[in-house]
Design a protein around this motif. Structure first.
Motif, PDB file in Angstrom:
ATOM      1  N   ILE A   1      75.703  12.567  55.905  1.00 42.50           N
ATOM      2  CA  ILE A   1      75.785  11.112  56.089  1.00 42.50           C
ATOM      3  C   ILE A   1      74.935  10.394  55.043  1.00 42.50           C
ATOM      4  CG2 ILE A   1      75.282   9.194  57.660  1.00 42.50           C
ATOM      5  CD1 ILE A   1      75.866  11.112  59.986  1.00 42.50           C
ATOM      6  N   GLY A   2      73.691  10.860  54.835  1.00 43.68           N
ATOM      7  CA  GLY A   2      72.791  10.216  53.886  1.00 43.68           C
ATOM      8  C   GLY A   2      73.115  10.575  52.441  1.00 43.68           C
ATOM      9  N   LYS A   3      72.567   9.805  51.530  1.00 44.30           N
ATOM     10  CA  LYS A   3      72.728  10.072  50.085  1.00 44.30           C
ATOM     11  C   LYS A   3      71.847  11.255  49.669  1.00 44.30           C
ATOM     12  CE  LYS A   3      73.559   5.177  48.932  1.00 44.30           C
ATOM     13  NZ  LYS A   3      73.387   4.654  50.313  1.00 44.30           N
TER      14      LYS A   3
ATOM     15  N   ILE B   1      82.375  21.697  56.654  1.00 47.84           N
ATOM     16  CA  ILE B   1      81.543  20.815  55.841  1.00 47.84           C
ATOM     17  C   ILE B   1      82.205  19.441  55.843  1.00 47.84           C
ATOM     18  CG2 ILE B   1      80.569  20.343  53.562  1.00 47.84           C
ATOM     19  CD1 ILE B   1      79.387  22.836  54.780  1.00 47.84           C
ATOM     20  N   VAL B   2      81.502  18.449  56.326  1.00 49.36           N
ATOM     21  CA  VAL B   2      82.012  17.076  56.362  1.00 49.36           C
ATOM     22  C   VAL B   2      81.099  16.213  55.501  1.00 49.36           C
ATOM     23  CG1 VAL B   2      82.557  15.080  57.801  1.00 49.36           C
ATOM     24  CG2 VAL B   2      82.938  17.399  58.694  1.00 49.36           C
ATOM     25  N   VAL B   3      81.676  15.547  54.487  1.00 49.69           N
ATOM     26  CA  VAL B   3      80.911  14.655  53.615  1.00 49.69           C
ATOM     27  C   VAL B   3      81.457  13.241  53.806  1.00 49.69           C
ATOM     28  CG1 VAL B   3      80.183  14.149  51.263  1.00 49.69           C
ATOM     29  CG2 VAL B   3      80.585  16.528  51.961  1.00 49.69           C
ATOM     30  N   ASN B   4      80.655  12.393  54.431  1.00 50.38           N
ATOM     31  CA  ASN B   4      81.101  11.037  54.712  1.00 50.38           C
ATOM     32  C   ASN B   4      81.133  10.169  53.457  1.00 50.38           C
ATOM     33  OD1 ASN B   4      81.434  10.392  57.834  1.00 50.38           O
ATOM     34  ND2 ASN B   4      79.819  11.926  57.617  1.00 50.38           N
ATOM     35  N   LYS B   5      81.795   9.029  53.566  1.00 46.90           N
ATOM     36  CA  LYS B   5      82.029   8.151  52.424  1.00 46.90           C
ATOM     37  C   LYS B   5      80.728   7.702  51.762  1.00 46.90           C
ATOM     38  CE  LYS B   5      84.718   4.050  51.128  1.00 46.90           C
ATOM     39  NZ  LYS B   5      85.618   2.978  51.631  1.00 46.90           N
ATOM     40  N   GLY B   6      79.694   7.448  52.577  1.00 48.26           N
ATOM     41  CA  GLY B   6      78.437   6.954  52.019  1.00 48.26           C
ATOM     42  C   GLY B   6      77.500   8.044  51.528  1.00 48.26           C
ATOM     43  N   ALA B   7      77.885   9.320  51.663  1.00 50.03           N
ATOM     44  CA  ALA B   7      77.002  10.430  51.299  1.00 50.03           C
ATOM     45  C   ALA B   7      77.113  10.751  49.809  1.00 50.03           C
ATOM     46  CB  ALA B   7      77.332  11.647  52.148  1.00 50.03           C
ATOM     47  N   LYS B   8      76.740   9.779  48.974  1.00 46.16           N
ATOM     48  CA  LYS B   8      76.855   9.930  47.523  1.00 46.16           C
ATOM     49  C   LYS B   8      75.904  11.010  47.003  1.00 46.16           C
ATOM     50  CE  LYS B   8      79.671   6.359  47.306  1.00 46.16           C
ATOM     51  NZ  LYS B   8      81.116   6.533  47.012  1.00 46.16           N
ATOM     52  N   ASN B   9      76.367  11.725  45.986  1.00 44.31           N
ATOM     53  CA  ASN B   9      75.570  12.756  45.319  1.00 44.31           C
ATOM     54  C   ASN B   9      75.153  13.885  46.272  1.00 44.31           C
ATOM     55  OD1 ASN B   9      74.408  13.832  42.952  1.00 44.31           O
ATOM     56  ND2 ASN B   9      72.386  13.088  43.560  1.00 44.31           N
ATOM     57  N   SER B  10      76.009  14.168  47.242  1.00 39.37           N
ATOM     58  CA  SER B  10      75.730  15.278  48.158  1.00 39.37           C
ATOM     59  C   SER B  10      76.176  16.592  47.532  1.00 39.37           C
ATOM     60  CB  SER B  10      76.462  15.067  49.486  1.00 39.37           C
ATOM     61  OG  SER B  10      75.899  13.990  50.197  1.00 39.37           O
ATOM     62  N   LYS B  11      75.515  17.678  47.956  1.00 39.25           N
ATOM     63  CA  LYS B  11      75.839  19.003  47.455  1.00 39.25           C
ATOM     64  C   LYS B  11      75.942  19.969  48.631  1.00 39.25           C
ATOM     65  CE  LYS B  11      73.471  18.441  42.977  1.00 39.25           C
ATOM     66  NZ  LYS B  11      73.223  16.993  43.164  1.00 39.25           N
TER      67      LYS B  11
ATOM     68  N   ALA C   1      86.575  24.940  56.769  1.00 36.87           N
ATOM     69  CA  ALA C   1      87.166  23.593  56.750  1.00 36.87           C
ATOM     70  C   ALA C   1      86.242  22.694  55.937  1.00 36.87           C
ATOM     71  CB  ALA C   1      87.328  23.050  58.166  1.00 36.87           C
ATOM     72  N   ILE C   2      86.819  21.943  54.994  1.00 33.19           N
ATOM     73  CA  ILE C   2      86.036  21.033  54.151  1.00 33.19           C
ATOM     74  C   ILE C   2      86.711  19.671  54.176  1.00 33.19           C
ATOM     75  CG2 ILE C   2      85.161  20.576  51.827  1.00 33.19           C
ATOM     76  CD1 ILE C   2      85.210  23.592  51.332  1.00 33.19           C
ATOM     77  N   ASN C   3      85.959  18.669  54.599  1.00 34.60           N
ATOM     78  CA  ASN C   3      86.489  17.307  54.697  1.00 34.60           C
ATOM     79  C   ASN C   3      85.590  16.387  53.875  1.00 34.60           C
ATOM     80  OD1 ASN C   3      87.643  14.891  55.394  1.00 34.60           O
ATOM     81  ND2 ASN C   3      87.156  15.001  57.579  1.00 34.60           N
ATOM     82  N   VAL C   4      86.072  15.988  52.698  1.00 32.22           N
ATOM     83  CA  VAL C   4      85.267  15.210  51.762  1.00 32.22           C
ATOM     84  C   VAL C   4      85.853  13.806  51.624  1.00 32.22           C
ATOM     85  CG1 VAL C   4      84.440  15.055  49.391  1.00 32.22           C
ATOM     86  CG2 VAL C   4      84.602  17.285  50.504  1.00 32.22           C
ATOM     87  N   MET C   5      85.017  12.799  51.848  1.00 34.89           N
ATOM     88  CA  MET C   5      85.484  11.411  51.819  1.00 34.89           C
ATOM     89  C   MET C   5      84.878  10.606  50.673  1.00 34.89           C
ATOM     90  SD  MET C   5      85.479  10.779  55.941  1.00 34.89           S
ATOM     91  CE  MET C   5      84.503  12.209  56.392  1.00 34.89           C
ATOM     92  N   THR C   6      84.277  11.300  49.700  1.00 32.83           N
ATOM     93  CA  THR C   6      83.764  10.626  48.503  1.00 32.83           C
ATOM     94  C   THR C   6      83.959  11.546  47.305  1.00 32.83           C
ATOM     95  OG1 THR C   6      81.802   9.689  47.441  1.00 32.83           O
ATOM     96  CG2 THR C   6      81.428  11.497  48.958  1.00 32.83           C
ATOM     97  N   ASP C   7      84.195  10.953  46.136  1.00 36.00           N
ATOM     98  CA  ASP C   7      84.334  11.752  44.915  1.00 36.00           C
ATOM     99  C   ASP C   7      82.988  12.143  44.322  1.00 36.00           C
ATOM    100  OD1 ASP C   7      87.086  11.630  45.004  1.00 36.00           O
ATOM    101  OD2 ASP C   7      87.191   9.786  43.815  1.00 36.00           O
ATOM    102  N   ASP C   8      81.945  11.455  44.763  1.00 35.26           N
ATOM    103  CA  ASP C   8      80.617  11.654  44.186  1.00 35.26           C
ATOM    104  C   ASP C   8      79.865  12.738  44.959  1.00 35.26           C
ATOM    105  OD1 ASP C   8      78.257  11.480  42.856  1.00 35.26           O
ATOM    106  OD2 ASP C   8      77.737   9.448  43.548  1.00 35.26           O
TER     107      ASP C   8
END
Length: 471
Positions: free
Chosen positions: A341-343, A367-377, A398-405
């Motif tokens: 959730i966090g950056k 692995i779920v990466v929310n839209k606001g989770a910029k620069n996540s790894k 399962a990988i669900n990514v909602m940001t390109d960053d």
């Protein structure tokens, strides 16, 4: 020299399979099954606050409404109406080991709990069936302001009761799934830990859960709150003797890691092979916090176990290290779930699974990466080793990514022991059995080295026993 073990059925689990008969004189048992009257009776026996009694009944109604999971191992043979949900030793919780009843004390002595406490632990809680029978914290840790007590004492405490009500089953609500609802209805025992701001607990705390009664369930609740800037290592161990009837474990672990805090949670679940292990574990990590999981799943007939971490705060991180070992008659469905959730949040998952004798291991991750989770790894590495033609190993990521960053990677490997490696070791004078055990131990080593010493020894001994002559 002892008799050589020549087959899997000769494995010596006597350390865990001993048991004591539980007479009506020494133990109180609620009747088997699950309905409103049983939950109300349990609540009365425990002298619950009114809010907890209402919570239990609402959870029971949710349990009756929610369907069983339809995507994992088959649990249709688990009949909750045959499970005894509450077994209470007729003894008060002791703060001195000498005051624990002899048969219960003998059980934990055989498992090495008092010895571990004397040698390397800051505090120990020991639960037998449905209740904690012993609890102690060393003076130096108590003087730091650390609260480590059994869950029910915290619930009824004037000082900590409000915190329990605030946090209890908020991370894992009863509506989450059917067995979370069951836990909310019949939970009993467990641990409560609060580490104050900026307190570093230098040596671990430990809880041990022993389920002795046949046909019973264990539903302990663990709640740990590590406040801002604090640091803690908490260890849990579990075991049970083997019966020819089903036992059930549906505990719940809720972990709160505050800003700039760190929590390492190590656990070995070494249940007997008649156990349904349907346990739920979840952590939430705030800004700059760090969560570390070290997980071993060696026992049970069927397991559903997926520790979850919610990386809520910016720059929060999690590392999950796990191993699963499935032998004959075992179907262990395990893995991890991480929610970014966090950056600038980061996840590292490193798991190993070993299957033999027709056992089945499934690694199931999310692995779920929310839209606001910029620069996540996130980095996921899953390796499986099958030791024969009967066994099975599956990987279900399962990988669900909602940001390109972001930067997300997953690697999975499934294989068998190399005949070339066996031949090489045998050419150096090592027996085939020892060569196989060495290779399996080497495969498991990245996980083993992260375990507390006594559990690393336990894991390596288990591998040696399983391998000796079994191929």
């Amino acid at each position: 020299m002892g008799e050589e073990k020549t087959k899997v059925s000769d494995i010596d689990r006597s350390l865990y399979d001993f048991r004591y008969e539980e007479s009506d004189r020494d133990f109180y048992k609620i009747r088997a099954g699950l309905d409103d009257s049983i939950v109300q009776k349990l609540s009365e026996e425990k002298s619950d606050p009114e809010w907890m009694k209402e919570f239990r009944l609402k959870s029971l109604h949710l349990f009756n409404e929610i369907n069983e999971p339809d995507w994992g191992p088959d649990i249709r043979d688990l009949d909750i109406q045959k499970i005894v949900t509450y077994v209470k030793p007729k003894t008060e919780m002791a703060a001195k080991w000498a005051d624990v009843p002899k048969d219960i004390k003998d059980t934990f002595e055989k498992l090495g709990i008092p010895e571990a406490e004397r040698e390397s632990l800051a505090g120990v809680g020991a639960q037998y069936d449905s209740e904690v029978v012993y609890h102690n914290v060393i003076k130096e840790v108590a003087e730091q302001g650390v609260i480590y007590t059994d869950f029910e004492s915290a619930l009824k405490s004037e000082e900590w009761g409000g915190m329990v009500k605030e946090y209890f089953m908020h991370l894992v609500p009863p509506s989450d799934h059917k067995f979370a609802a069951l836990h909310g209805a019949v939970w009993s025992g467990g641990s409560f830990v609060y580490v104050p701001k900026n307190v570093k607990v230098k040596i671990p705390l430990q809880s041990y859960f022993r389920l002795n009664a046949a046909g019973a369930g264990q539903f302990e609740h663990t709640l740990i709150i590590v406040d801002e800037g604090a640091d803690l290592h908490f260890i849990e161990g579990c075991s049970a003797p083997k019966y020819n009837v089903a036992n059930l474990h549906a505990g719940c672990v809720e972990l709160y890691v505050k800003k700039n805090a760190r929590l390492r949670y190590s656990t070995i679940e070494n249940w007997s092979k008649n156990m349904y292990n349907l346990n739920t574990k979840r952590a939430i990590v705030e800004e700059n916090g760090r969560m570390e999981w070290v997980s071993g799943s060696f026992g049970s007939h069927i397991s559903y176990l997926y520790p979850t971490t919610i990386l809520k705060g910016d720059n929060s991180s999690v590392e999950f290290t796990g191993i699963t070992f499935a032998g004959k008659g075992q179907n262990l469905d395990t893995g991890a779930k991480m929610v970014h959730i966090g950056k600038n949040t980061s996840t590292v998952i490193n798991t190993k699974s070993i299957s033999k004798g027709g056992g089945a291991c499934t690694y199931r991750s999310s692995i779920v990466v929310n839209k606001g989770a910029k620069n996540s790894k996130a980095s996921v590495d899953c390796s499986s080793l099958m030791l024969d033609d009967e066994s099975r190993s599956d990987t279900v990521p399962a990988i669900n990514v909602m940001t390109d960053d972001c930067d997300i990677g997953h690697e999975a490997k499934i294989g068998r022991i190399s005949n070339k490696a066996i031949f090489y070791l045998m050419s150096r004078g090592i027996s085939e059995e020892d060569a196989r055990a060495m290779i399996v131990s080497g495969f498991a080593n990245p996980v083993s080295k992260e375990l507390p010493l006594e559990y690393a020894v336990e894991m390596n001994n288990l591998i040696q026993l399983e391998m000796k002559g079994s191929m």
